[in-house]
Design a protein around this motif. Sequence first.
Motif, PDB file in Angstrom:
ATOM      1  N   SER A 407      47.466   0.938 -32.067  1.00 49.38           N
ATOM      2  CA  SER A 407      48.606   1.918 -31.966  1.00 49.38           C
ATOM      3  C   SER A 407      48.395   2.875 -33.166  1.00 49.38           C
ATOM      4  N   ALA A 408      48.507   4.027 -32.912  1.00 52.23           N
ATOM      5  CA  ALA A 408      48.594   5.226 -34.022  1.00 52.23           C
ATOM      6  C   ALA A 408      49.245   4.764 -35.044  1.00 52.23           C
ATOM      7  N   LEU A 409      49.146   5.303 -36.312  1.00 54.86           N
ATOM      8  CA  LEU A 409      50.028   5.211 -37.427  1.00 54.86           C
ATOM      9  C   LEU A 409      49.737   6.563 -38.178  1.00 54.86           C
ATOM     10  N   PRO A 410      50.558   7.517 -37.759  1.00 51.91           N
ATOM     11  CA  PRO A 410      50.318   8.932 -38.791  1.00 51.91           C
ATOM     12  C   PRO A 410      50.779   8.624 -40.002  1.00 51.91           C
ATOM     13  N   PRO A 411      50.560   9.438 -41.168  1.00 49.18           N
ATOM     14  CA  PRO A 411      50.780   9.331 -42.361  1.00 49.18           C
ATOM     15  C   PRO A 411      52.282   9.094 -42.751  1.00 49.18           C
ATOM     16  N   SER A 412      53.349   9.569 -42.243  1.00 45.54           N
ATOM     17  CA  SER A 412      54.727   9.390 -42.125  1.00 45.54           C
ATOM     18  C   SER A 412      54.861   7.893 -41.769  1.00 45.54           C
ATOM     19  N   ARG A 413      54.318   7.114 -40.797  1.00 45.72           N
ATOM     20  CA  ARG A 413      54.381   5.838 -40.357  1.00 45.72           C
ATOM     21  C   ARG A 413      53.750   4.829 -41.482  1.00 45.72           C
ATOM     22  N   ARG A 414      52.743   5.500 -42.078  1.00 48.37           N
ATOM     23  CA  ARG A 414      52.213   4.495 -42.872  1.00 48.37           C
ATOM     24  C   ARG A 414      52.996   4.475 -44.220  1.00 48.37           C
ATOM     25  N   GLU A 415      53.549   5.598 -44.649  1.00 48.85           N
ATOM     26  CA  GLU A 415      54.465   5.672 -45.797  1.00 48.85           C
ATOM     27  C   GLU A 415      55.802   4.687 -45.542  1.00 48.85           C
ATOM     28  N   GLN A 416      56.129   4.636 -44.366  1.00 44.94           N
ATOM     29  CA  GLN A 416      57.308   3.670 -43.910  1.00 44.94           C
ATOM     30  C   GLN A 416      56.947   2.246 -43.983  1.00 44.94           C
ATOM     31  N   LEU A 417      55.635   2.015 -43.605  1.00 48.81           N
ATOM     32  CA  LEU A 417      54.939   0.593 -43.579  1.00 48.81           C
ATOM     33  C   LEU A 417      54.802   0.136 -44.934  1.00 48.81           C
ATOM     34  N   TRP A 418      54.240   0.892 -45.806  1.00 46.14           N
ATOM     35  CA  TRP A 418      53.567   0.470 -47.123  1.00 46.14           C
ATOM     36  C   TRP A 418      54.824  -0.705 -47.955  1.00 46.14           C
ATOM     37  N   PRO A 419      55.935  -0.147 -48.003  1.00 43.17           N
ATOM     38  CA  PRO A 419      56.972  -1.066 -48.721  1.00 43.17           C
ATOM     39  C   PRO A 419      56.890  -2.414 -48.175  1.00 43.17           C
ATOM     40  N   ALA A 420      56.387  -2.687 -46.901  1.00 46.51           N
ATOM     41  CA  ALA A 420      56.341  -4.109 -46.366  1.00 46.51           C
ATOM     42  C   ALA A 420      55.507  -4.716 -46.988  1.00 46.51           C
ATOM     43  N   VAL A 421      54.213  -3.944 -47.181  1.00 46.04           N
ATOM     44  CA  VAL A 421      53.270  -4.846 -48.171  1.00 46.04           C
ATOM     45  C   VAL A 421      53.525  -4.821 -49.596  1.00 46.04           C
ATOM     46  N   GLU A 422      53.992  -4.007 -50.137  1.00 46.95           N
ATOM     47  CA  GLU A 422      54.591  -4.385 -51.402  1.00 46.95           C
ATOM     48  C   GLU A 422      55.727  -5.522 -51.408  1.00 46.95           C
ATOM     49  N   LEU A 423      56.561  -5.505 -50.615  1.00 50.37           N
ATOM     50  CA  LEU A 423      57.536  -6.593 -50.598  1.00 50.37           C
ATOM     51  C   LEU A 423      56.804  -8.086 -50.269  1.00 50.37           C
ATOM     52  N   PHE A 424      56.032  -8.001 -49.326  1.00 49.68           N
ATOM     53  CA  PHE A 424      55.101  -9.451 -49.085  1.00 49.68           C
ATOM     54  C   PHE A 424      54.480  -9.724 -50.177  1.00 49.68           C
ATOM     55  N   GLU A 425      53.865  -8.934 -50.869  1.00 47.74           N
ATOM     56  CA  GLU A 425      53.190  -9.283 -51.968  1.00 47.74           C
ATOM     57  C   GLU A 425      53.849  -9.783 -53.050  1.00 47.74           C
ATOM     58  N   SER A 426      55.192  -9.113 -53.248  1.00 49.65           N
ATOM     59  CA  SER A 426      56.251  -9.485 -54.547  1.00 49.65           C
ATOM     60  C   SER A 426      56.528 -11.013 -54.054  1.00 49.65           C
ATOM     61  N   MET A 427      57.037 -11.259 -52.768  1.00 47.87           N
ATOM     62  CA  MET A 427      57.455 -12.638 -52.455  1.00 47.87           C
ATOM     63  C   MET A 427      56.634 -13.600 -52.620  1.00 47.87           C
ATOM     64  N   LEU A 428      55.195 -13.168 -52.508  1.00 54.92           N
ATOM     65  CA  LEU A 428      54.240 -14.414 -52.895  1.00 54.92           C
ATOM     66  C   LEU A 428      54.126 -14.494 -54.323  1.00 54.92           C
ATOM     67  N   ARG A 429      54.120 -13.216 -55.205  1.00 60.44           N
ATOM     68  CA  ARG A 429      54.138 -13.671 -56.513  1.00 60.44           C
ATOM     69  C   ARG A 429      55.745 -14.505 -57.010  1.00 60.44           C
ATOM     70  N   ASP A 430      56.665 -14.258 -56.432  1.00 56.76           N
ATOM     71  CA  ASP A 430      57.954 -14.949 -56.685  1.00 56.76           C
ATOM     72  C   ASP A 430      57.814 -16.421 -56.617  1.00 56.76           C
ATOM     73  N   GLN A 431      57.085 -16.742 -55.384  1.00 57.70           N
ATOM     74  CA  GLN A 431      56.930 -18.096 -55.030  1.00 57.70           C
ATOM     75  C   GLN A 431      55.701 -18.751 -55.955  1.00 57.70           C
ATOM     76  N   LYS A 432      54.861 -17.931 -56.715  1.00 60.89           N
ATOM     77  CA  LYS A 432      53.631 -18.347 -57.442  1.00 60.89           C
ATOM     78  C   LYS A 432      52.570 -18.961 -56.360  1.00 60.89           C
ATOM     79  N   ALA A 433      52.648 -18.122 -55.235  1.00 66.79           N
ATOM     80  CA  ALA A 433      51.798 -18.368 -54.191  1.00 66.79           C
ATOM     81  C   ALA A 433      50.848 -17.294 -53.886  1.00 66.79           C
TER      82      ALA A 433
END
Length: 709
Positions: A407-433
């Motif tokens: 599935s194609a992801l143009p730059p605008s869609r990647r910008e929309q997806l990147w906060p999901a990556v940051e939130l996922f990694e933040s959740m991991l840090r909060d759980q010390k996992a």
Amino acid sequence: MPQLAFANSFWESYDVLERPVKAGVRKAMQKFQQLSVAQLQADKGLHLESVVNARDPRMRTIRINDFWRGVVLAPDDGSDVFLLVNVVPHDEAYTWAAKRLYTTNSATRALEVRNAVAIEELTPALEKAAEAADSLLFASYSDTVLRDLGIDDQVLRAVRTIVSKAQLRAFETLLPEDQCEVLQYLAEGFSPEEVYRDVVAVRRPADAGPDPDQSLAVAIANTTSRITLVTGPEELAGILEKPFAAWRVFLHPSQRRVAYRVSYGGPVQVTGGPGTGKTVAALHRVKHLLTRSPDSRVLLTTFTGALAASLRENLSVLLDGDASLLTRVDVTTVDAHAHGIVGRLDGRVPAPIGDREERQLWQRVVRKLGLPWTEQFLAQEYRHVILAQDLRTLDAYRAASRRGRGSALPPSRREQLWPAVELFESMLRDQKATTHLRICARAAELLAASSPTHDHVVVDEAQDLHPAQWRVLRGSVAPGSDDLFLTGDPHQRIYDSRVSLASLGIAVTGRTHRLRVNYRSTEEILSWSTRILSPVTIEDLAGDGTDSLAGYRSLLHGRRPHADGHGSEQAEVAALVERVREWIAQGIRPSEIGVCTRFNLLLDKAYDKLSASGVPVVRVKDHPGPQVEGVRLATMHAMKGLEFRCVAVLGVTAGAVPFAREVTPASVDALQHESDLLRERCLLFVACTRAREALAVSWSGEPSPFVPR
């Protein structure tokens, strides 16, 4: 007193004998060692006798029982070393022995065997056919060159008739081992100088004189890769008790050139279908690296804990338990190796979560951000793009290639997806996992700023490793000669990892070897299992082309696989119990039988039913040692890297293989959907190709669409 030596052809025949016959062999061998040479000639129990019209006048047979005979090569030069070469039924023993000729290779000085009668019968007809051929495979090599490489007169005459590689392959089972490998090398385009270096020189004794004529005892001593010399009764008893272990580390001549090449100029890749000896080649490469340099440290690694345990056990067999060598090898999984690096250099390692917990985190991310993607899509994007390419910033993600994503992801869609990556990694840090792949990413980062951990890295089952894991391995050894030795089979890729080795600094161009002869399974099992994958195309191990099982074949023959449906799961499990009982009644040890299912629920039912019927059973996940008796039970995934004389694959239904929850809907990602279906095919292929002699596949209800019709 005579000494006994055992050819690997003996282990092949001995390993499949029923228990009473094996007991007879042990009794005969023990008696053999207790008698003098003169007493052997007169003993009526062993009944040592010559073979009439034998091509080799040293051929003898000995009595095992009324039906079975042992075939022995007897010394004719005053020495007392006898070579046991086969155990076969009475009438077949004389026919087999009459056709074989044992000779000493003039170049390597090793003892080798040929079917002299078959070569003599075939050569005249091939000579006539060769007269009409446009070209001959070995026409560019003079007789002198071939003789210098150990080709003798009988083989040379046959060689001059060969027109193609295919014809050479058809000849391979008739030819002497070292001579066959020389011809294989030349056929692949290696120069005579390279062949001498990689085949002849590594086997030729350092003190070999100009005269190739030598005693049988000396020839046996020069052939340690194919012959085991027994020095006393205790050693004899021990080695006859563990033939299956010996077989698991047996190196066929066609694999030796890969494992024992003196040195490689960089990373090496060895590929091949199941049973071609990739793992055995990896183990022998470890042995070669250890013995070549007394101070080197080797990392032998693989994907799962069960595989690592199997490697550790087999390496100990190969090295005869030599503690001085074993202490210089670290046998572990890549994840465990990475965990150790992070723990040592960071001081602590966050606890890794499992797949289920990771999916739950992505579900929370989707709900919180209201994203238009499923948690499955985000998890795959994170694994296959962000972690695979070690992307740390939005800018890097914007510029990254998404090869393999449907599935194609143009730059605008990647910008929309990147906060999901940051939130996922933040959740991991909060759980010390963290996740296992994030631990690998951190380990690779730490290694880049520190020193390598090992002198050599040997990798088995390389096809399942993720790019993050490859970065750990690349950082664990300094680039250079003999840094990485990789074995794998893309047809056995049962975890969803795609990689370009060259992009990770692992260039194998010019150092790739393909093994095509299966030494484990019968041709009947092999051809049936290969049909599981026949409708699909497989990406190669390096990630820059496709791979094929073309030319993949077995030298063994046996029973056709049994595939059968049942009216209910209960009936299927009951049929399993009867089949396992039949195998055991045939002399198969319970530990040489494997039973696998897709899911633990059915595996538990099989465990309970077998136990209730008095059949000893153990679970592979409990890591039972070789001394623990019991039928081995495992999921299909846990069967990777294992092998058994007999295998039963249960529950191969349309609902289990493929398992819908493991297959991405085509509407989400069409390419991932096809990749997931391929992975499911590979899983069934792996399970079926664990069998050496007998395979039974069963289901209740509708069978899997992958089962060959």
